[in-house]
Design a protein around this motif. Sequence first.
Motif, mmCIF file in Angstrom:
data_model
loop_
_atom_site.group_PDB
_atom_site.id
_atom_site.type_symbol
_atom_site.label_atom_id
_atom_site.label_comp_id
_atom_site.label_asym_id
_atom_site.label_seq_id
_atom_site.Cartn_x
_atom_site.Cartn_y
_atom_site.Cartn_z
ATOM 1 N N VAL A 60 0.844 -1.187 0.000
ATOM 2 C CA VAL A 60 0.000 0.000 0.000
ATOM 3 C C VAL A 60 0.882 1.240 0.000
ATOM 4 N N ASP A 61 0.521 2.214 -0.828
ATOM 5 C CA ASP A 61 1.289 3.453 -0.919
ATOM 6 C C ASP A 61 0.849 4.501 0.087
ATOM 7 N N GLU A 62 -0.444 4.540 0.400
ATOM 8 C CA GLU A 62 -0.921 5.557 1.319
ATOM 9 C C GLU A 62 -2.226 5.099 1.956
ATOM 10 N N LEU A 63 -2.597 5.771 3.041
ATOM 11 C CA LEU A 63 -3.859 5.494 3.734
ATOM 12 C C LEU A 63 -4.651 6.786 3.834
ATOM 13 N N VAL A 64 -5.939 6.693 3.532
ATOM 14 C CA VAL A 64 -6.849 7.803 3.811
ATOM 15 C C VAL A 64 -7.813 7.338 4.894
ATOM 16 N N HIS A 65 -8.004 8.182 5.884
ATOM 17 C CA HIS A 65 -8.833 7.768 7.030
ATOM 18 C C HIS A 65 -10.276 7.555 6.603
ATOM 19 N N THR A 66 -10.758 6.368 6.882
ATOM 20 C CA THR A 66 -12.147 6.011 6.637
ATOM 21 C C THR A 66 -12.601 5.112 7.769
ATOM 22 N N SER A 67 -13.741 5.412 8.352
ATOM 23 C CA SER A 67 -14.303 4.585 9.415
ATOM 24 C C SER A 67 -15.564 3.907 8.902
ATOM 25 N N GLY A 68 -15.611 2.595 9.027
ATOM 26 C CA GLY A 68 -16.760 1.858 8.541
ATOM 27 C C GLY A 68 -16.876 1.972 7.031
ATOM 28 N N THR A 69 -18.068 2.211 6.570
ATOM 29 C CA THR A 69 -18.293 2.303 5.128
ATOM 30 C C THR A 69 -18.106 3.711 4.584
ATOM 31 N N GLY A 70 -17.560 4.582 5.377
ATOM 32 C CA GLY A 70 -17.213 5.877 4.830
ATOM 33 C C GLY A 70 -18.095 7.004 5.306
ATOM 34 N N PRO A 71 -18.082 8.071 4.522
ATOM 35 C CA PRO A 71 -17.670 8.128 3.120
ATOM 36 C C PRO A 71 -16.169 8.003 2.908
ATOM 37 N N VAL A 72 -15.782 7.561 1.718
ATOM 38 C CA VAL A 72 -14.379 7.467 1.330
ATOM 39 C C VAL A 72 -13.970 8.831 0.788
ATOM 40 N N PRO A 73 -12.973 9.495 1.413
ATOM 41 C CA PRO A 73 -12.636 10.882 1.044
ATOM 42 C C PRO A 73 -11.762 10.977 -0.203
ATOM 43 N N LEU A 74 -12.245 10.450 -1.311
ATOM 44 C CA LEU A 74 -11.534 10.498 -2.580
ATOM 45 C C LEU A 74 -12.520 10.871 -3.678
ATOM 46 N N ASP A 75 -11.976 11.350 -4.773
ATOM 47 C CA ASP A 75 -12.818 11.701 -5.912
ATOM 48 C C ASP A 75 -12.212 11.063 -7.157
ATOM 49 N N GLY A 76 -12.772 9.923 -7.557
ATOM 50 C CA GLY A 76 -12.286 9.241 -8.746
ATOM 51 C C GLY A 76 -11.197 8.234 -8.444
ATOM 52 N N ALA A 77 -11.191 7.159 -9.213
ATOM 53 C CA ALA A 77 -10.162 6.126 -9.127
ATOM 54 C C ALA A 77 -10.270 5.257 -10.375
ATOM 55 N N ASP A 78 -9.147 4.737 -10.801
ATOM 56 C CA ASP A 78 -9.181 3.808 -11.923
ATOM 57 C C ASP A 78 -9.861 2.511 -11.501
ATOM 58 N N ILE A 79 -9.488 2.022 -10.306
ATOM 59 C CA ILE A 79 -10.044 0.768 -9.778
ATOM 60 C C ILE A 79 -10.417 0.985 -8.321
ATOM 61 N N ALA A 80 -11.572 0.509 -7.914
ATOM 62 C CA ALA A 80 -11.980 0.490 -6.510
ATOM 63 C C ALA A 80 -12.271 -0.954 -6.118
ATOM 64 N N VAL A 81 -11.802 -1.356 -4.930
ATOM 65 C CA VAL A 81 -11.935 -2.740 -4.479
ATOM 66 C C VAL A 81 -12.603 -2.746 -3.113
ATOM 67 N N ASN A 82 -13.699 -3.460 -3.009
ATOM 68 C CA ASN A 82 -14.436 -3.558 -1.748
ATOM 69 C C ASN A 82 -13.915 -4.747 -0.958
ATOM 70 N N LEU A 83 -13.007 -4.479 -0.012
ATOM 71 C CA LEU A 83 -12.517 -5.492 0.917
ATOM 72 C C LEU A 83 -13.161 -5.309 2.290
ATOM 73 N N HIS A 84 -14.294 -4.633 2.329
ATOM 74 C CA HIS A 84 -14.922 -4.272 3.598
ATOM 75 C C HIS A 84 -16.029 -5.242 4.001
ATOM 76 N N GLY A 85 -16.958 -5.516 3.086
ATOM 77 C CA GLY A 85 -18.088 -6.359 3.446
ATOM 78 C C GLY A 85 -18.914 -6.732 2.237
ATOM 79 N N SER A 86 -20.090 -7.279 2.514
ATOM 80 C CA SER A 86 -20.933 -7.815 1.454
ATOM 81 C C SER A 86 -21.734 -6.747 0.724
ATOM 82 N N GLY A 87 -21.808 -5.544 1.292
ATOM 83 C CA GLY A 87 -22.644 -4.502 0.722
ATOM 84 C C GLY A 87 -24.043 -4.567 1.353
#
Length: 326
Positions: A60-87
């Motif tokens: 991993v190159d960096e960490l952005v603070h996120t608690s639980g399901t977020g929100p994720v403090p990012l805008d845009g990504a080439d790939i997003a991977v849900n390693l958190h839960g089933s949705g």
Amino acid sequence: MAMNTAMSRPALVALRGLGLGDLLTAVPALRALRRAHPRHRITLAAPSSLRPLLPLIGAVDELVHTSGTGPVPLDGADIAVNLHGSGPQSTTALRRIRPGTLLTHAHPGLPGVEGPAWRADLHEVHRWCAMLHWYGIAADPDDLTLDLRAERRDATVIVHPGASSAARCWPPARYAELAAELSAAGHRVLITGSVAERVLARQIADLAGLPGDRVLAGRTGLGELAVLVARARMVISGDTGIAHLAVAMETPSVVICGPVSPALWGPPPGRDRHVALWAGRTGDPHANGPDPGLLDIGVRQVLDAVCATLDGEPARRPRSTDGVKT
């Protein structure tokens, strides 16, 4: 120029907005993502308290603070991977950052999202590796070890009595009896825990007749705790983050499990220096007191497991129950 180069790399974000043990079970998946996407800048969306482990994970190159399901403090990504839960909450949180590609499990509440079906019977380590396999990414569930193996072992036995849920907390009096027996046998027993668990740790030390300097609860950061575990001869705990840290550091451990089956969250199969003790009954993981099955595990049973493991005997396996596939 270095900043511009970093920003020009395609972005991959992986959501795992949970605790220590949760992150460590996702290490094989994170490393698989690094191998599959070596040119991407990989961002982990997770609690900032976990940042000291990033150099040890090496994926991993960096960490952005996120608690639980977020929100994720990012805008845009080439790939997003849900390693958190089933949705669907975690999947929806990643869809909001508008990734080019989303890797996640399918969920009936999100009919337009593809992915493998969620399987409740998979061990947490295998769950995320299996999801990536569905997308054609090879992941090795045994790739769990963190890079502190050069640390020298000492005579320390770490006793970690706390957990985030009362249902997973073995009684303090039993931990105290265990610590007293180990100390009398010549082991240097340390009591670890969070700042919130310091009173509990002091209570156990007092009951066990241990000096105050053996209580490290609230006195170590995550990086320091990782070094302690890497150097220790043994870790004894409930089903909580430090148990996963012991596996990652290849430090022998005894985990007092309940109410969740160790087939789902215990030491992964094939780890003969890690013993999962379980009474064979599942229960409510959010209960306000120790699970009844957890209370079926006595001090003598734990001591026997500790002695067997320290003597180099193969670890005993928990009984299979409740139809859960192991």
